[in-house]
Design a protein around this motif. Structure first.
Motif, PDB file in Angstrom:
ATOM      1  N   ALA A 158       0.828  -1.212   0.000  1.00 24.11           N
ATOM      2  CA  ALA A 158       0.000   0.000   0.000  1.00 24.11           C
ATOM      3  C   ALA A 158       0.862   1.261   0.000  1.00 24.11           C
ATOM      4  CB  ALA A 158      -0.935  -0.007   1.209  1.00 24.11           C
ATOM      5  N   ILE A 159       1.895   1.305   0.843  1.00 25.99           N
ATOM      6  CA  ILE A 159       2.734   2.505   0.931  1.00 25.99           C
ATOM      7  C   ILE A 159       3.514   2.707  -0.368  1.00 25.99           C
ATOM      8  CG2 ILE A 159       4.774   3.462   2.089  1.00 25.99           C
ATOM      9  CD1 ILE A 159       3.632   2.435   4.721  1.00 25.99           C
ATOM     10  N   GLY A 160       3.992   1.608  -0.964  1.00 20.95           N
ATOM     11  CA  GLY A 160       4.697   1.710  -2.247  1.00 20.95           C
ATOM     12  C   GLY A 160       3.790   2.200  -3.352  1.00 20.95           C
ATOM     13  N   ASN A 161       2.562   1.694  -3.404  1.00 22.40           N
ATOM     14  CA  ASN A 161       1.582   2.124  -4.409  1.00 22.40           C
ATOM     15  C   ASN A 161       1.267   3.609  -4.230  1.00 22.40           C
ATOM     16  OD1 ASN A 161      -0.475   2.311  -6.295  1.00 22.40           O
ATOM     17  ND2 ASN A 161      -1.983   1.298  -5.025  1.00 22.40           N
ATOM     18  N   ALA A 162       1.066   4.031  -2.973  1.00 25.17           N
ATOM     19  CA  ALA A 162       0.750   5.437  -2.697  1.00 25.17           C
ATOM     20  C   ALA A 162       1.880   6.349  -3.168  1.00 25.17           C
ATOM     21  CB  ALA A 162       0.497   5.628  -1.203  1.00 25.17           C
ATOM     22  N   ALA A 163       3.131   5.943  -2.934  1.00 24.62           N
ATOM     23  CA  ALA A 163       4.275   6.765  -3.351  1.00 24.62           C
ATOM     24  C   ALA A 163       4.289   6.949  -4.862  1.00 24.62           C
ATOM     25  CB  ALA A 163       5.574   6.122  -2.882  1.00 24.62           C
ATOM     26  N   ARG A 164       3.926   5.898  -5.592  1.00 23.27           N
ATOM     27  CA  ARG A 164       3.887   6.013  -7.063  1.00 23.27           C
ATOM     28  C   ARG A 164       2.771   6.941  -7.520  1.00 23.27           C
ATOM     29  NH1 ARG A 164       3.500   0.572  -7.723  1.00 23.27           N
ATOM     30  NH2 ARG A 164       1.873   0.830  -9.263  1.00 23.27           N
ATOM     31  N   GLN A 165       1.722   7.067  -6.707  1.00 25.65           N
ATOM     32  CA  GLN A 165       0.598   7.936  -7.068  1.00 25.65           C
ATOM     33  C   GLN A 165       0.794   9.368  -6.558  1.00 25.65           C
ATOM     34  OE1 GLN A 165      -2.012   6.857  -8.925  1.00 25.65           O
ATOM     35  NE2 GLN A 165      -1.143   4.807  -9.046  1.00 25.65           N
ATOM     36  N   GLY A 166       1.970   9.651  -5.937  1.00 27.42           N
ATOM     37  CA  GLY A 166       2.234  11.008  -5.461  1.00 27.42           C
ATOM     38  C   GLY A 166       1.722  11.284  -4.066  1.00 27.42           C
ATOM     39  N   GLU A 183      -3.068   2.905   8.681  1.00 30.22           N
ATOM     40  CA  GLU A 183      -4.197   2.280   9.376  1.00 30.22           C
ATOM     41  C   GLU A 183      -5.103   3.329  10.007  1.00 30.22           C
ATOM     42  OE1 GLU A 183      -3.664  -0.907  12.052  1.00 30.22           O
ATOM     43  OE2 GLU A 183      -2.278  -1.999  10.775  1.00 30.22           O
ATOM     44  N   GLU A 184      -4.490   4.342  10.632  1.00 33.77           N
ATOM     45  CA  GLU A 184      -5.273   5.379  11.314  1.00 33.77           C
ATOM     46  C   GLU A 184      -6.153   6.131  10.317  1.00 33.77           C
ATOM     47  OE1 GLU A 184      -6.093   7.503  15.040  1.00 33.77           O
ATOM     48  OE2 GLU A 184      -5.339   5.541  14.466  1.00 33.77           O
ATOM     49  N   MET A 185      -5.610   6.394   9.128  1.00 30.85           N
ATOM     50  CA  MET A 185      -6.367   7.106   8.095  1.00 30.85           C
ATOM     51  C   MET A 185      -7.621   6.319   7.722  1.00 30.85           C
ATOM     52  SD  MET A 185      -6.089   9.941   6.376  1.00 30.85           S
ATOM     53  CE  MET A 185      -6.687  10.749   4.897  1.00 30.85           C
ATOM     54  N   GLY A 186      -7.526   5.006   7.742  1.00 31.71           N
ATOM     55  CA  GLY A 186      -8.672   4.170   7.396  1.00 31.71           C
ATOM     56  C   GLY A 186      -9.778   4.204   8.427  1.00 31.71           C
ATOM     57  N   ARG A 187      -9.467   4.733   9.629  1.00 33.92           N
ATOM     58  CA  ARG A 187     -10.469   4.777  10.708  1.00 33.92           C
ATOM     59  C   ARG A 187     -11.047   6.179  10.906  1.00 33.92           C
ATOM     60  NH1 ARG A 187      -6.185   1.557  13.238  1.00 33.92           N
ATOM     61  NH2 ARG A 187      -6.809  -0.623  13.222  1.00 33.92           N
ATOM     62  N   SER A 243      -6.414   3.484   2.301  1.00 35.88           N
ATOM     63  CA  SER A 243      -6.284   3.176   3.725  1.00 35.88           C
ATOM     64  C   SER A 243      -7.367   2.205   4.173  1.00 35.88           C
ATOM     65  CB  SER A 243      -6.369   4.459   4.553  1.00 35.88           C
ATOM     66  OG  SER A 243      -5.376   5.367   4.150  1.00 35.88           O
ATOM     67  N   ARG A 244      -8.592   2.474   3.758  1.00 34.60           N
ATOM     68  CA  ARG A 244      -9.703   1.609   4.180  1.00 34.60           C
ATOM     69  C   ARG A 244      -9.574   0.214   3.560  1.00 34.60           C
ATOM     70  NH1 ARG A 244     -14.723   5.524   5.754  1.00 34.60           N
ATOM     71  NH2 ARG A 244     -13.376   6.762   7.072  1.00 34.60           N
ATOM     72  N   LYS A 245      -9.127   0.162   2.314  1.00 31.93           N
ATOM     73  CA  LYS A 245      -8.932  -1.134   1.664  1.00 31.93           C
ATOM     74  C   LYS A 245      -7.807  -1.907   2.349  1.00 31.93           C
ATOM     75  CE  LYS A 245     -10.056  -3.982  -1.642  1.00 31.93           C
ATOM     76  NZ  LYS A 245     -11.397  -4.596  -1.681  1.00 31.93           N
ATOM     77  N   THR A 246      -6.748  -1.184   2.770  1.00 28.10           N
ATOM     78  CA  THR A 246      -5.636  -1.841   3.468  1.00 28.10           C
ATOM     79  C   THR A 246      -6.113  -2.441   4.790  1.00 28.10           C
ATOM     80  OG1 THR A 246      -4.082  -0.275   2.481  1.00 28.10           O
ATOM     81  CG2 THR A 246      -3.305  -1.522   4.379  1.00 28.10           C
ATOM     82  N   LEU A 247      -6.895  -1.668   5.550  1.00 28.28           N
ATOM     83  CA  LEU A 247      -7.448  -2.182   6.817  1.00 28.28           C
ATOM     84  C   LEU A 247      -8.266  -3.441   6.574  1.00 28.28           C
ATOM     85  CD1 LEU A 247      -8.752   0.797   8.996  1.00 28.28           C
ATOM     86  CD2 LEU A 247      -6.993  -0.856   9.582  1.00 28.28           C
ATOM     87  N   GLN A 248      -9.098  -3.393   5.523  1.00 27.85           N
ATOM     88  CA  GLN A 248      -9.946  -4.545   5.191  1.00 27.85           C
ATOM     89  C   GLN A 248      -9.086  -5.758   4.837  1.00 27.85           C
ATOM     90  OE1 GLN A 248     -12.753  -3.797   1.973  1.00 27.85           O
ATOM     91  NE2 GLN A 248     -12.747  -5.952   1.428  1.00 27.85           N
ATOM     92  N   ILE A 249      -8.037  -5.540   4.033  1.00 24.68           N
ATOM     93  CA  ILE A 249      -7.191  -6.653   3.586  1.00 24.68           C
ATOM     94  C   ILE A 249      -6.387  -7.234   4.742  1.00 24.68           C
ATOM     95  CG2 ILE A 249      -5.053  -7.051   2.254  1.00 24.68           C
ATOM     96  CD1 ILE A 249      -6.485  -5.827  -0.134  1.00 24.68           C
ATOM     97  N   ILE A 250      -5.919  -6.382   5.663  1.00 24.83           N
ATOM     98  CA  ILE A 250      -5.195  -6.888   6.836  1.00 24.83           C
ATOM     99  C   ILE A 250      -6.107  -7.803   7.656  1.00 24.83           C
ATOM    100  CG2 ILE A 250      -4.232  -6.204   9.079  1.00 24.83           C
ATOM    101  CD1 ILE A 250      -3.000  -3.770   7.636  1.00 24.83           C
ATOM    102  N   LYS A 251      -7.359  -7.368   7.856  1.00 21.93           N
ATOM    103  CA  LYS A 251      -8.311  -8.210   8.601  1.00 21.93           C
ATOM    104  C   LYS A 251      -8.554  -9.531   7.870  1.00 21.93           C
ATOM    105  CE  LYS A 251     -10.710  -4.280  10.709  1.00 21.93           C
ATOM    106  NZ  LYS A 251     -11.865  -3.371  10.597  1.00 21.93           N
TER     107      LYS A 251
END
Length: 702
Positions: free
Chosen positions: A368-376, A386-390, A644-652
């Motif tokens: 997720a963090i690598g993908n975000a960096a590529r998107q700026g 995780e916090e952003m997803g909440r 962020s929300r998708k990452t939280l979902q995938i971690i669960k």
């Protein structure tokens, strides 16, 4: 012998599993000359304090073939073809011997001795490396996957289950190869960032043109950048004019026009014109270098979910070993068959390996963090992701965040036949003023194609406006109050001015030769994307949006109404914004703050998540915020929320996959159906499910 000293960083190759990373870290820490060491699994990087030779570091990683390479090494080791890689050759040979063993087991006239010999060969070929590591770990009571597998396979051989043991060795080798491949896919975001900036560039130094490695380029050197070339260093355009594609740094898809004195970044693509660029930063200080460093640090920082999993895994493995011992010993003590239950106990050992659980969170965070960096979008750690997803409430600064951050003329009210003449005179007077509103009027006149006029006797009147002579006419431009002192204002114009002020605009009057002639309304306009962004945020679950601004209430409410913000706090000083943020957090719980990273520093620091606009080239934004939107583009905010929300979902989901498959497999003990095959499939399946599920995060885009 190469010697490295003090604080040192190296890249790691062949680092494929989280357990191996932890073990390598402990091995380096145990070196007598090393005081502290950290292995960043996501970025495949080693950092340590102290002295150590390269040979000592290579020896520390020899247990799993981990290679230590210099941080500055840009070109990875040459890719070895699939069929030439040692682990793949070993796996294929092991499979050949397993198939041969099965042939002698299941043909019309079985030959058990030959079959056993072939299965033993398969075990030795495919598992020798694992056995050596497993036995060493067993002596140290270090129970990782290889230790558990070694116990299970040796135990299976002792009770005569040679075929099962051989198949399990082969399946384990396959799962290790697939996990390594999947982790490399997850890390490719970092590799892509590292490959963005060129390794060398043509430089003009002391009148000579030379090609230098970026490490040898100095501040003040002049880069020569041809059309179609990437810019190698951060700098300022000295000469030339061209469009530059900054997508690699900011995520912007539309190229930006660059001309003299404009800032450019390393790794961006020069499109059509030639540029000369004065270098302003060394290679290690460029924006892309800072982004890579921050992303790698972010991937190393453990998120709350990962800390929980690490704590859980610490107790989980001993519990599984205890269950395996009980399964193997207790039923036979009550008359059950020893062979059957020892076999079941060995299967429990295999199924109980915590690999999938340990990797469930970091692989999602890394991706997720690598993908975000590529998107700026620069996210500084898993905890912020995780916090952003909440988050369910977001506070916005107004100026430069929801609005453009600079004034523009919105209304110019005068008789149609006089408009151009009056505007030319006003622009002439305002061209001498330093006030931001004056600059807006001059820019507006240029945009209307108005030519310049000669100005005489200019005078700035503090708190009121400015006055000057244009073509013999005295022109006053300033506040409504000042204009009313100079001339009589028509009632309809007075009413129109009040309407414009109620809409949050700054209104100026034009008086020429003591007669009222025009109204000019100026405002800091709403960003074109603000309304759409706020609507998207509501769609992804943001229930409360708040504007915190130092502007007056009328201006703030007008902008808030236009943008669709639900709550407005106006007339705030920086310390008031801090108090407002504390109040919002008491009211809504977790609250994010979006600002410019400098004026809003107290509120950004106090918020659950501080989000800075325009991180590219802005050290303050990169340092103070938890998340930086590199392109100064609000449209990156809904993407970040979604990610962020998708990452939280995938971690669960990952934790459920990892634990759920183990529980199902362990339940098969009750009817006695758990086999070593099922055990290794459960472990391999859980690990692959977790990694492949995490890789879905690479598909999320703006």
């Amino acid at each position: 012998m190469s010697q490295v000293t003090t604080k040192t960083e190296y890249r790691l190759e062949n680092l494929s599993c989280a357990n191996c990373a932890m073990k390598f870290e402990n091995n380096v820490k145990s070196l007598p000359s090393v005081t502290e060491a950290t292995v960043n699994f996501g970025a495949s990087k080693l950092s340590f304090t102290g002295d150590a030779t390269m040979e000592e570091l290579q020896a520390a990683g020899a247990f799993d073939g981990i290679q230590v390479v210099p941080l500055s090494k840009r070109d990875p080791s040459p890719k070895t073809p699939f069929f030439q890689r040692k682990e793949n050759i070993v796996t294929i040979l092991s499979l050949v011997f397993v198939i041969a063993g099965m042939f002698f087991t299941y043909r019309d006239v079985p030959n058990p001795a030959v079959a056993t010999g072939l299965f033993a060969a398969a075990i030795l070929i495919g598992g020798t490396g694992m056995f050596i590591t497993g036995i060493k770990n067993l002596v140290r009571l270090d129970f990782d996957m290889k230790t558990l597998m070694t116990i299970a396979i040796i135990g299976a051989a002792i009770i005569g289950e040679w075929q099962e043991a051989a198949v399990v060795v082969f399946l384990f080798a396959v799962s290790e190869a697939l996990e390594a491949y999947s982790m490399n896919k997850a890390r490719q975001s970092i590799r892509q960032l590292m490959d963005i900036a060129p390794a060398s560039a043509h430089v003009k130094r002391n009148g000579e043109i030379m090609e230098l490695k970026t490490e040898d380029i100095l501040v003040g050197d002049i880069l020569l950048v041809k059309p179609g070339q990437k810019i190698a260093m951060d700098g300022v355009v000295l000469s030339g004019r061209s469009t530059v594609n900054q997508a690699a740094i900011t995520g912007e898809s539309i190229p930006v026009l660059k001309q003299v004195d404009d800032e450019v970044f390393a790794g961006t693509l020069n499109e059509e014109g030639a540029l000369e660029v004065t270098v302003t930063k060394l290679v290690g200080d460029t924006t892309i270098a800072k982004i890579i460093h921050l992303v790698e640090d972010a991937q190393a920082e453990k998120a709350p979910s990962q800390k929980f999993v690490d704590r859980f895994a610490k107790y989980y493995t001993p519990i599984i070993i205890g269950i395996a011992v009980l399964v193997a010993i207790v039923p036979p003590l009550f008359g059950a068959d020893w062979h059957t239950w020892v076999y079941q106990g060995l299967a429990v050992l295999v199924v109980g390996c915590p690999c999938a659980l340990v990797v469930s969170t970091p692989v999602a965070i890394v991706t997720a963090i690598g993908n975000a960096a590529r998107q700026g979008v620069l996210i500084k750690g898993g905890v912020y992701l995780e916090e952003m997803g909440r988050i369910h409430a977001i506070a916005f600064d107004k100026t430069g965040t929801l609005t453009k951050g600079y004034p523009e003329v919105t209304d110019f009210i005068a008789r149609d036949e006089e408009k151009r003449t009056i505007l030319q005179a006003v622009a002439a007077v305002e061209s001498m003023s330093q006030h931001p509103l004056a600059r807006a009027i001059v820019d507006y006149a240029k945009g209307q194609g108005i030519g310049e006029a000669e100005l005489r006797n200019f005078q700035s009147v503090t708190g009121k406006g400015a006055v000057g002579e244009v073509d013999g006419v005295t022109v006053h431009v300033g506040s409504m109050k000042w204009a009313s002192e100079l001339a009589e204002l028509p009632a309809e114009m007075q009413q129109r001015a009040e309407e414009l002020q109620l809409a949050g605009k700054s209104v100026m009057a034009v008086v020429m030769n003591q007669m009222f002639r025009a109204l000019i309304a100026v405002t800091d306009p709403l960003r074109e994307e603000s309304m759409d962004v706020l609507r998207q945020l509501k769609d992804v679950g943001i229930r409360h949006t708040v504007m915190l601004t130092g502007d007056d209430v009328r201006t703030a409410e007008a902008i808030a109404k236009l943008a669709g913000v639900t709550d407005v706090r106006a007339g705030l000083m920086p310390e008031d914004k801090l108090e407002a943020m504390k109040g919002l957090m008491g009211q809504y719980g977790r609250v994010a703050m979006v600002g410019d990273g400098i004026n809003d520093a107290p509120a950004l620091a106090a918020s659950s998540i501080g989000i800075a606009m325009g991180g590219a080239g802005t050290d303050a934004a990169l340092e103070t915020a938890d998340i930086a939107l590199m392109a100064d583009d609000l449209r990156q905010l809904p993407y970040t929320m979604k990610l962020s929300r998708k990452t939280l979902q995938i971690i669960k989901e990952n934790i459920m996959f990892a634990v759920g498959l183990k529980i199902v497999a362990l339940l098969l003990i009750i009817p006695g159906w758990l086999t070593l095959w099922i055990a290794i499939f459960a472990d391999m399946g859980a690990t692959l499910l977790v990694v492949l599920n995490s890789l879905r995060l690479m598909r999320i885009h703006k």
